[in-house]
Design a protein around this motif. Structure first.
Motif, short mmCIF file in Angstrom:
data_model
loop_
_atom_site.label_atom_id
_atom_site.label_comp_id
_atom_site.label_asym_id
_atom_site.label_seq_id
_atom_site.Cartn_x
_atom_site.Cartn_y
_atom_site.Cartn_z
N PRO A 376 -0.60 13.81 -21.19
CA PRO A 376 0.71 14.20 -21.71
C PRO A 376 1.35 13.02 -22.42
O PRO A 376 1.10 11.86 -22.08
CB PRO A 376 1.50 14.59 -20.45
CG PRO A 376 0.86 13.79 -19.35
CD PRO A 376 -0.59 13.67 -19.72
N ILE A 377 2.15 13.31 -23.43
CA ILE A 377 2.88 12.27 -24.16
C ILE A 377 4.33 12.27 -23.66
O ILE A 377 5.00 13.31 -23.68
CB ILE A 377 2.86 12.53 -25.67
CG1 ILE A 377 1.42 12.60 -26.17
CG2 ILE A 377 3.64 11.46 -26.41
CD1 ILE A 377 0.65 11.32 -26.07
N ASN A 378 4.80 11.13 -23.22
CA ASN A 378 6.17 11.03 -22.72
C ASN A 378 6.95 10.00 -23.53
O ASN A 378 6.62 8.81 -23.50
CB ASN A 378 6.15 10.63 -21.24
CG ASN A 378 5.52 11.69 -20.36
OD1 ASN A 378 5.94 12.84 -20.35
ND2 ASN A 378 4.47 11.32 -19.65
N PRO A 379 7.97 10.42 -24.26
CA PRO A 379 8.79 9.46 -25.01
C PRO A 379 9.42 8.45 -24.07
O PRO A 379 9.78 8.78 -22.93
CB PRO A 379 9.87 10.34 -25.66
CG PRO A 379 9.27 11.73 -25.68
CD PRO A 379 8.41 11.81 -24.46
N PRO A 380 9.54 7.19 -24.49
CA PRO A 380 10.14 6.18 -23.62
C PRO A 380 11.59 6.51 -23.29
O PRO A 380 12.31 7.06 -24.12
CB PRO A 380 10.03 4.89 -24.45
CG PRO A 380 9.84 5.34 -25.86
CD PRO A 380 9.14 6.65 -25.79
N VAL A 381 11.99 6.18 -22.07
CA VAL A 381 13.37 6.45 -21.65
C VAL A 381 14.26 5.27 -22.01
O VAL A 381 13.79 4.19 -22.33
CB VAL A 381 13.44 6.73 -20.13
CG1 VAL A 381 12.58 7.93 -19.77
CG2 VAL A 381 12.99 5.51 -19.33
N ALA A 382 15.58 5.50 -21.96
CA ALA A 382 16.59 4.45 -22.16
C ALA A 382 16.36 3.64 -23.43
O ALA A 382 16.25 2.40 -23.37
CB ALA A 382 16.66 3.54 -20.94
N PRO A 383 16.34 4.26 -24.60
CA PRO A 383 16.12 3.49 -25.84
C PRO A 383 17.41 2.86 -26.37
O PRO A 383 17.85 3.15 -27.49
CB PRO A 383 15.58 4.57 -26.79
CG PRO A 383 16.32 5.80 -26.38
CD PRO A 383 16.48 5.70 -24.88
N ASP A 670 21.83 -8.34 -21.31
CA ASP A 670 20.53 -8.56 -20.66
C ASP A 670 20.12 -7.38 -19.78
O ASP A 670 18.94 -6.99 -19.74
CB ASP A 670 20.58 -9.83 -19.81
CG ASP A 670 20.66 -11.09 -20.65
OD1 ASP A 670 20.40 -11.00 -21.87
OD2 ASP A 670 20.96 -12.16 -20.10
N ALA A 671 21.09 -6.79 -19.08
CA ALA A 671 20.78 -5.66 -18.20
C ALA A 671 20.29 -4.46 -19.00
O ALA A 671 19.43 -3.69 -18.54
CB ALA A 671 22.01 -5.27 -17.38
N ASP A 672 20.82 -4.28 -20.22
CA ASP A 672 20.39 -3.16 -21.06
C ASP A 672 18.97 -3.40 -21.59
O ASP A 672 18.17 -2.47 -21.70
CB ASP A 672 21.36 -2.97 -22.22
CG ASP A 672 22.76 -2.62 -21.75
OD1 ASP A 672 22.88 -1.99 -20.69
OD2 ASP A 672 23.73 -2.98 -22.44
N VAL A 673 18.67 -4.65 -21.94
CA VAL A 673 17.30 -4.98 -22.37
C VAL A 673 16.32 -4.69 -21.25
O VAL A 673 15.26 -4.09 -21.47
CB VAL A 673 17.22 -6.46 -22.81
CG1 VAL A 673 15.76 -6.83 -23.13
CG2 VAL A 673 18.10 -6.71 -24.01
N ALA A 674 16.66 -5.10 -20.03
CA ALA A 674 15.78 -4.84 -18.88
C ALA A 674 15.62 -3.34 -18.65
O ALA A 674 14.53 -2.87 -18.31
CB ALA A 674 16.35 -5.50 -17.63
N ALA A 675 16.70 -2.57 -18.87
CA ALA A 675 16.62 -1.11 -18.69
C ALA A 675 15.68 -0.47 -19.69
O ALA A 675 15.08 0.57 -19.42
CB ALA A 675 18.02 -0.50 -18.81
N VAL A 676 15.55 -1.08 -20.87
CA VAL A 676 14.60 -0.59 -21.88
C VAL A 676 13.17 -0.93 -21.48
O VAL A 676 12.26 -0.10 -21.56
CB VAL A 676 14.92 -1.19 -23.27
CG1 VAL A 676 13.85 -0.78 -24.28
CG2 VAL A 676 16.29 -0.72 -23.75
N ILE A 677 12.96 -2.18 -21.04
CA ILE A 677 11.60 -2.69 -20.82
C ILE A 677 10.98 -2.17 -19.53
O ILE A 677 9.79 -1.80 -19.50
CB ILE A 677 11.62 -4.23 -20.81
CG1 ILE A 677 12.10 -4.78 -22.16
CG2 ILE A 677 10.25 -4.79 -20.47
CD1 ILE A 677 11.21 -4.42 -23.32
N LYS A 678 11.73 -2.14 -18.45
CA LYS A 678 11.15 -1.86 -17.14
C LYS A 678 10.41 -0.51 -17.07
O LYS A 678 9.28 -0.46 -16.55
CB LYS A 678 12.22 -1.94 -16.05
CG LYS A 678 12.62 -3.36 -15.70
CD LYS A 678 13.67 -3.39 -14.59
CE LYS A 678 14.05 -4.82 -14.24
NZ LYS A 678 15.08 -4.86 -13.17
#
Length: 711
Positions: A376-383, A670-678
């Protein structure tokens, strides 16, 4: 009346005439039949069919029928593709179909000259082939004529939808569809085309939230295939096999790195094999020449990365050869689907494994396919970084926006994200002078001093793309552009002129102009190298678990050469401690002290999280890969042990390091960047499934020279 005849009869008479008389077709394929009614009725659809299964025609014939029946004029259809090469490849075919009924096709991307684009603005084609980045460029352009060209669009076709939706470009395409629709002031019908995807309904519903959608066709054919897996042990041996086998045939060879593509091509040319090369670091002209020559020659080899996976027509192939293995069943299906086009012939694929991992991945992919599994293809969350990108794009498109309007438009586009977070991102960008707010009447927001400096170069070229491109040097032989290489390719530890390999040939560096980022070369007899940025791939849980199953039961539903069978038997014997439904902890010897290796077969993203869990519980993780985690003590997953919400200092450091390469990260806290990456690095579902399995301890103790490596 048959279903086939009923579908055919609904097409416009001119389209019917040319299908039979100009193209010489006896009828429509099943997917093409099924697509007629939904597309003519204006439904949003996702069309699935195997590679070369006629998806393009399934969409285009009904679209042409609507264009003629409803008398669409001017630019009315956008055809969006992930790569320029696919646009260039499609143009002659679509121009043929459209030309039969007196309509025209245009192409718009970065390689198209300004003069051709000006002609398209003055006299618009009926269909425009483009990329998301070029479409974004039209929307934010200071030239209103480019944006106004889109006012008449009523239908958008998104080709190779799966190639978009697995990463940030899927979000970008979704945003662009909504913005073009807002600009045109009408509902726009959307057709998604894809060959291989495990969750088509989810994808089209995600792309068009809240709107009724239809799934047409089947993603992959159940027709059998001729599959062989051989173990050759090295890239040089693979070249020898290709040289000796299938002489006189047209062969497409896939490698999963540009460096391997170049190395293999050079060795094949050394054997006297007529060889062409295709990958993203070659110049567009080099790729076009290779693809054209390959399509026209009967006895040759083209060596490619995934650039030739996405629907580009390279003629009637005899054979597909895969060096090692792709990372997914979907990619395998795309590649194998290049063959078997002639009536009565099977699709085929020959795997040439150069190492144990390649052998196991190839075997597992074939087995997953035989079990009807496609990822399945899942778009990344929290972009959140794309919220920032789209915010800047909307400001440029509108020549400034009031804050309330900017927040409203972003909230509409990203309706499934937290509106408070969207507002906070705008505040962050204002506080960092990326944006600037006029405090006078109207309070328009524009680009600030930092934003102009960061994104304003070359007419805001940085805004149109969702990802950072690595620094590459352009390689020139005289006036001929060969392609691009990483700067590390031309650095040496001595005073000799460095050599490199590009386009399957060896070159000596003559001069380097670092200011202009240009390298001048001349042909060389010495062997060279080519380096590109990249890292080893993380495999999915399903694939790694299937590798474990193969090590246990040795069942591979393909023809195995004697070398492959013997290698698999040896591998299986060395992993005799594995048990179904359980994980194994094996005692080994590290550099200075005993270690334990926890064989999870969970994949890189799940093992990252499991290693963090072990470290936080006091068992230091020394390292991990797709198949195992190295620990200082025996692993102990106590009942009820929870996966960590917060990571270790080392884990957070890695997140921050990766976050630095995230485009538009400067717009985020920084917290938003981490929310994208994690979420992209951590597979919580996969890790949870592993913690539910019991751990079996292996009492074997291996000396350093006997320590076991992952397959």
């Amino acid at each position: 009346m048959s279903e086939e005849q009923a579908a055919f009869d609904r097409l416009h008479p001119a389209v019917q005439h040319h299908i039979v008389n100009s193209l010489g077709w006896n009828g429509l394929r099943p997917t093409q039949q099924a697509a007629v009614a939904p597309i003519l009725d204006g439904q949003h659809c996702i069309l699935l069919a195997p590679t070369a299964g006629g998806k393009t025609e399934a969409a285009i014939f009904p679209v042409l029928s609507r264009m003629l029946s409803e008398d669409w004029r001017g630019l009315s259809v956008l055809y969006v593709c992930p790569i320029r090469a696919l646009l260039n490849n499609l143009e002659p075919r679509l121009s043929c179909y459209f030309g039969l009924v007196g309509r025209r096709v245009g192409v718009w991307h970065g390689d198209i000259s300004d003069s051709i684009k000006k002609r398209a603005i003055k006299d618009p084609p009926d269909l425009l082939l483009t990329t998301p980045e070029s479409l974004e460029g039209m929307l934010i352009s200071a030239n209103d004529d480019k944006r106004n060209l889109l006012l008449g669009v009523g239908l958008i076709i998104v080709d190779e939808l799966h190639a978009f939706c697995g990463d940030d470009r899927g979000w970008h395409v979704r945003c662009l569809i909504q913005r073009v629709q807002r600009l045109a002031g009408r509902r726009i019908q959307v057709l998604g085309l894809t060959a291989t995807v495990g969750n088509p309904k989810f994808l089209i519903d995600w792309m068009l939230p809240g709107q009724p959608t239809t799934v047409i066709g089947a993603g992959h054919s159940g027709i059998d295939a001729d599959l062989t897996i051989d173990f050759v042990g090295s890239l040089e041996n693979a070249a020898t096999v290709i040289f000796k086998l299938h002489a006189g045939e047209k062969r497409l060879v896939f490698c999963d790195s540009r460096a391997k593509t170049e190395e293999l091509s050079a060795v094949l040319r050394g054997f006297g094999v007529r060889t062409f090369v295709s990958h993203s670091s070659l110049s567009a002209d080099e790729r076009r020449q290779a693809e054209k020559a390959f399509a026209e020659e009967p006895n040759c080899v083209i060596v490619a990365t995934s650039t030739l996976e996405l629907g580009i027509d390279v003629g009637d192939l005899d054979r597909v050869i895969q060096i090692d293995a792709p990372g997914s069943v979907a990619s395998f299906l795309q590649r194998m689907g290049r063959t078997g086009r002639r009536k009565g012939e099977m699709r085929n694929c020959l795997f040439l494994a150069t190492d144990d991992e390649g052998l196991m991945i190839a075997s597992a992919i074939v087995r997953l396919w035989r079990e009807d599994f496609v990822e399945p293809i899942n778009p990344p969350v929290a972009p959140w970084h794309l919220v920032a990108q789209q915010g800047i794009a909307l400001i440029l498109q509108s020549r400034g926006l009031e804050r309330a309007s900017l927040e409203s438009q972003l909230t509409d586009i990203f309706f499934d994200l937290d509106s408070n977070k969207i507002s906070q991102i705008i505040s962050t960008m204002l506080s960092r002078s990326i944006l600037w707010e006029d405090e006078g009447i109207g309070g328009l927001i524009g680009l600030g001093e930092v934003g102009e400096d960061e994104f304003g170069r070359r007419h805001f070229e940085a805004i149109v793309s969702t990802f950072n491109s690595p620094l590459l040097l352009t390689v020139l032989h005289g006036q001929r552009e060969l392609g691009f290489v990483d700067p590390m390719s031309i650095r040496t530890n001595d005073e000799s002129a460095p050599t490199l390999i590009l386009a399957g040939r060896y070159w000596r560096v003559v001069t380097s102009d670092w200011r202009s980022r240009v390298v001048y070369v001349e042909p060389s007899e010495n062997r060279g190298k080519a380096s590109w940025l990249g890292s080893s791939r993380a495999l999915r849980l399903e694939l790694c678990q299937k590798i474990k199953a193969l090590l246990i039961d040795r069942k591979v539903p393909a023809v195995l050469s004697n070398r492959a069978k013997n290698r698999l038997d040896n591998l299986s014997s060395s992993f005799a401690f594995l048990e179904v439904g359980k994980t194994t902890a094996e005692k080994t010897v590290g550099a200075n002290q005993p270690e334990w290796r926890w064989w999870t077969f969970a994949g890189g993203a799940a093992n990252f999280l499991l290693a963090e869990m072990m470290t936080l519980s006091g068992n230091k993780s020394i390292g991990h890969d797709n198949f195992s985690i190295r620990l200082t003590f025996p692993p102990n997953v106590a009942e009820g042990m929870a996966l960590p919400v917060e990571l270790t200092q080392q884990g957070e450091k890695r997140i921050r390091q990766i976050g630095k390469d995230l485009k538009f990260s400067r717009c985020l806290e920084d917290a938003d960047v981490a929310a994208v990456i994690k979420p992209r690095l951590l597979d919580r579902g996969g890790a949870a499934s592993i913690t539910a399995q019991a751990i079996v301890a292996s009492n074997e103790y291996f000396a350093p020279h006997q320590s076991r490596d992952a397959p």
